[in-house]
Design an enzyme around this catalytic site. Structure first.
Site, PDB file in Angstrom:
ATOM      1  CG  HIS A 101       6.185  -1.669  12.679  1.00  0.00           C
ATOM      2  ND1 HIS A 101       7.016  -1.975  11.620  1.00  0.00           N
ATOM      3  CD2 HIS A 101       4.918  -1.801  12.205  1.00  0.00           C
ATOM      4  CE1 HIS A 101       6.300  -2.276  10.555  1.00  0.00           C
ATOM      5  NE2 HIS A 101       5.012  -2.190  10.893  1.00  0.00           N
ATOM      6  NE  ARG A 274      -1.524  -2.536   7.464  1.00  0.00           N
ATOM      7  CZ  ARG A 274      -0.937  -1.827   8.426  1.00  0.00           C
ATOM      8  NH1 ARG A 274       0.355  -1.946   8.632  1.00  0.00           N
ATOM      9  NH2 ARG A 274      -1.634  -1.002   9.173  1.00  0.00           N
TER      10      ARG A 274
HETATM   11  C1  SIN Z   1       3.684  -3.364   7.238  1.00  0.00           C
HETATM   12  O1  SIN Z   1       4.488  -3.012   8.085  1.00  0.00           O
HETATM   13  O2  SIN Z   1       2.487  -3.469   7.488  1.00  0.00           O
HETATM   14  C2  SIN Z   1       4.156  -3.684   5.827  1.00  0.00           C
HETATM   15  C3  SIN Z   1       5.171  -4.766   5.805  1.00  0.00           C
HETATM   16  C4  SIN Z   1       5.670  -5.039   4.426  1.00  0.00           C
HETATM   17  O3  SIN Z   1       5.439  -4.257   3.503  1.00  0.00           O
HETATM   18  O4  SIN Z   1       6.354  -6.049   4.245  1.00  0.00           O
END
Ligand code: SIN
Length: 287
Positions: A101, A274
C-alpha cells in the site's frame, strides 16, 4: 558545522542508507542533502538514531507540516504519533501494513512522507519492503502507459457495506483501529498515474488495500487490469528490503513507493512509532 555523511544505495530501484548523520543535530545543509537523496532513492534508512517522541516530531516537521491520521489510535501524549505494534501473543493474525500500500491513499491529500522509528524489533523477521512505482511505471509498454495515463481510480479506507477497513488493512488489536474520522468513509478519485510534484517523474498510484476500481468503470471491468498492475508494481526488481534494528529510522515518499510489512514474527513483539507529513492532491499527467 556540516559533518560528512554518506548516502549508500541499497538497491537499484529504491532505497539508500544514510551513514554518519545524527538527524537531531542535522543542519539546513545536511537536510538539503537528505531531501535530494529522498528524491533520488524514495526511501532512506538512518541507523542508531536514539529518538525521543519530541525529537521524532521535530525531525518530521523539518520535512513539512504534521499529518494527524484518521482511524488509528494515537499515543495518549502525542496525537501526531501512532504506535505500530504487534504483541508477542497476537498470533496468526495480519499485521498493520501487511499488504502492499501507499499510506492512507484514500485521503484527498494523502501523506507525502512517512517516518517510522523502530523501538522493539524481533530477533528474526519483521522486515519491511518498499517498491518503486517510478520503476514499475517505466517498465510498462508504451500502449499500457498511454491507457493508464488517462485513468482515474476510486480509493477508500472503509468500503461501504463492510464493518471494517479494507480487508487487507485489518490489523492487530494493539494498533487500535478506531473509526474516528468520517473522511475515511469517502470514495476519493485519484489519477492512476501520478506526476511527482518534486521530481516531475510519473509513478503508478494504485494499491491493493485502498484502491477499489477504476473511475467510471465497474469493479468487474476494472478487476483484471487492476490485478495485473498490482502484481507488476511489486516485482522483486522494483523493491528494496530493510532489516530493522532498534534505533533505525526509515523515511519514505508515499507519492512514488508502495510498502509492505512482512508478517513473519509470531511470538515476538514489534513496536515502531510512525509520523506522517501532509501531502498534496495527487496530480495526473493530464492535470
Ligand atoms: C506501515 O505500513 O506504515 C507500517 C510498516 C511497517 O510496520 O513496517
Amino acid at each position: 558545522m556540516t559533518r560528512a555523511f554518506v548516502v549508500r544505495p541499497m538497491a537499484t530501484a529504491c532505497g539508500a542508507e544514510v551513514i554518519g548523520l545524527d538527524l537531531r543535530r542535522s543542519t539546513e545543509v545536511d537536510m538539503a542533502t537528505v531531501t535530494q537523496a529522498l528524491a533520488d532513492h524514495g526511501v532512506l534508512f538512518f541507523r542508531d538514531q536514539d529518538l525521543q517522541p519530541e525529537e521524532q516530531l521535530e525531525i518530521t516537521r523539518r520535512f513539512g507540516s504534521l499529518l494527524r491520521v484518521p482511524y488509528i489510535k494515537h499515543l495518549d501524549e502525542y496525537p501526531d504519533i501512532i504506535a505500530v505494534l504487534k504483541e508477542a501473543d497476537e498470533q496468526q493474525i495480519s499485521t498493520f501494513g501487511g499488504t502492499w500500500h501507499s499510506d492512507f491513499s484514500f485521503l484527498p491529500m494523502p501523506p507525502s512522507l512517512t517516518l517510522l522509528y523502530a523501538l522493539e524489533i524481533p530477533d528474526v523477521g519483521g522486515d519491511t519492503l518498499w517498491s518503486s512505482q517510478y520503476s514499475a511505471y517505466d517498465a510498462l509498454s508504451t500502449g499500457l502507459k498511454r491507457l493508464l495515463d488517462q485513468l482515474q481510480a476510486i480509493h477508500t479506507g472503509w468500503p461501504h457495506g463492510t464493518n471494517g477497513p479494507s480487508a487487507d488493512a485489518a490489523v492487530s488489536r494493539s494498533v487500535g483501529m478506531v473509526r474516528n474520522d468520517p473522511s475515511a468513509d469517502r470514495e476519493i478519485v485519484h489519477p492512476v498515474v501520478r506526476v511527482h510534484p518534486v521530481t516531475g517523474r510519473k509513478a503508478l498510484f494504485v494499491n491493493p488495500v485502498y484502491t477499489q476500481y477504476f473511475h467510471e468503470m465497474s469493479p468487474e471491468e476494472s478487476g483484471p487490469l487492476l490485478q495485473f498492475v498490482f502484481e507488476h508494481a511489486t516485482k522483486a526488481e522494483f523493491t528494496c528490503r530493510l532489516r530493522w534494528a532498534p534505533g533505525t529510522l526509515a523515511i519514505w515518499d508515499n507519492r512514488c513507493l508502495m510498502h509492505l510489512a512482512i508478517n513473519d514474527y509470531d511470538g515476538s513483539r514489534r513496536l515502531l512509532h510512525r509520523t506522517t507529513v501532509t501531502g498534496e492532491r495527487p496530480v495526473g499527467p493530464n492535470g
